[in-house]
Design an enzyme around this catalytic site. Structure first.
Site, PDB file in Angstrom:
ATOM      1  N   SER A   1     -55.885   2.969  14.069  1.00 17.39           N
ATOM      2  CA  SER A   1     -54.523   3.487  14.058  1.00 17.39           C
ATOM      3  C   SER A   1     -53.515   2.380  14.384  1.00 17.39           C
ATOM      4  O   SER A   1     -52.341   2.492  14.024  1.00 17.39           O
ATOM      5  CB  SER A   1     -54.382   4.615  15.077  1.00 17.39           C
ATOM      6  OG  SER A   1     -54.694   4.127  16.364  1.00 17.39           O
TER       7      SER A   1
ATOM      8  N   CYS B   1     -62.008   3.162  15.309  1.00 15.81           N
ATOM      9  CA  CYS B   1     -61.099   4.053  16.029  1.00 15.81           C
ATOM     10  C   CYS B   1     -61.896   5.304  16.355  1.00 15.81           C
ATOM     11  O   CYS B   1     -62.434   5.954  15.445  1.00 15.81           O
ATOM     12  CB  CYS B   1     -59.917   4.393  15.114  1.00 15.81           C
ATOM     13  SG  CYS B   1     -58.770   5.596  15.798  1.00 15.81           S
TER      14      CYS B   1
HETATM   15  N1  DGL Z   1     -57.805   3.238  19.131  1.00 12.51           N
HETATM   16  C1  DGL Z   1     -57.987   4.595  18.810  1.00 12.51           C
HETATM   17  C2  DGL Z   1     -59.296   5.153  19.350  1.00 12.51           C
HETATM   18  O1  DGL Z   1     -60.260   4.418  19.480  1.00 12.51           O
HETATM   19  C3  DGL Z   1     -56.907   5.592  19.040  1.00 12.51           C
HETATM   20  C4  DGL Z   1     -55.575   5.170  19.464  1.00 12.51           C
HETATM   21  C5  DGL Z   1     -54.533   6.159  19.062  1.00 12.51           C
HETATM   22  O2  DGL Z   1     -54.310   7.159  19.772  1.00 12.51           O
HETATM   23  O3  DGL Z   1     -53.955   5.943  18.008  1.00 12.51           O
HETATM   24  O4  DGL Z   1     -59.390   6.329  19.602  1.00 12.51           O
END
Ligand code: DGL
Length: 283
Positions: A17, A79
């Site tokens: 994201s 993510c």
């Molecule tokens: N970096 C993302 C994850 O591993 C999410 C970050 C977001 O909330 O956009 O969940």
């Protein structure tokens, strides 16, 4: 109708994201510098962690299609939120119609696979976005692979905004870091393994370690995912052959390229140059 030539080789796509997936990319690059990579951060629409299932799925699908258009044969959703909310639907419903020979992989399953080696007492703490925690993906995968383990989860909604806004080192961040760790250990004081189940959280690692009891280890996902990707490519030579080897990485963002370039260079400790793209037409 548009004539399309089927692309059969390309860089490995890494999607997040925003900036968080860079903590995964840097470990992957270190373990396997020979491949080409495209990193795509949907910074304009981050954070995903507080968004609904449908929106995370729609945004993630747009990103996957974009990376496929760039030639990626293999895309890693670096993510947890996208892995929790979009991966299964993309794998089962979309990929067969787009190109069944391409692959999209997530980061939750490889993390859970390793829990058996990490925990002594089977009490696991999961720190993630509200989306990841509400999806119960870690609970379900752990129940399958380590049925005797207990999973305790805590959503940390303020942590991604702290990282995305470059406030991770600010003294004000301490309050929110301590708050969610205390809430996790109030659920179960005897947790011995805490998983940072959001790729943004390694940026807060020092503060998280500081407020976590010494009896618990704090685990980040970068190395786990790099090893699991290496195993995957070893086990799937047909995919490995389709991943180009030039040692180059392109950085793409849906936000302002200068801002991404500056922040990403901080995350990676070296200069990079990003290009701004738009995902909307890809819906
Ligand atoms: N970096 C993302 C994850 O591993 C999410 C970050 C977001 O909330 O956009 O969940």
């Amino acid at each position: 109708m548009k004539e399309t030539t089927k692309i059969t080789s390309g860089p490995i796509g890494i999607f997040d994201s925003g900036y968080g997936g860079l903590t995964i990319l840097r470990e992957i690059q270190q373990a396997m510098p020979q491949y080409d990579y495209i990193y795509l951060g949907d910074n304009a629409r981050a954070p995903y962690g507080t968004r609904s299932f449908d929106i995370v799925y729609q945004f993630t699908l747009e990103a996957v299609k974009y990376l496929f258009d760039q030639g990626c044969q293999l895309v890693i959703l670096a993510c947890n939120t996208a892995s929790a909310k979009a991966l299964r639907t993309i794998q089962q419903n979309d990929l067969p119609g787009i190109d069944p020979s391409r692959r999209v992989l997530g980061i939750i399953r490889p993390t859970v696979e390793l829990l058996g080696n990490l925990s002594q007492n089977g009490n696991i703490g999961i720190l993630g976005t509200p989306g990841t925690v509400q999806s119960r993906s870690y609970d379900m995968e752990t129940a399958k692979l380590h049925p005797s383990f207990n999973v305790y989860s805590q959503a940390c909604p303020m942590w991604v905004p702290l990282v995305e806004n470059n406030e991770a080192d600010a003294p004000g961040a301490d309050y929110f870091v301590k708050k969610y760790i205390d809430a996790l250990f109030t659920q179960q004081a005897d947790i011995d393994t805490v998983i940072l189940a959001c790729t943004h959280y390694p940026i807060l690692f020092d503060k998280i370690r500081q407020f976590t009891p010494d009896t618990a280890q704090v685990i980040t996902q970068g190395e786990i995912i790099a090893h699991s990707l290496r195993d995957y490519l070893n086990l799937h030579p047909e995919m490995d052959e389709r991943c180009t080897r030039g040692g180059n990485t392109r950085y793409l963002t849906t936000e302002n390229a200068d801002k991404f370039t500056e922040m990403a260079s901080l995350f990676l400790n070296r200069p990079i140059y990003a290009t701004q793209i738009s995902l909307k037409h890809n819906a």
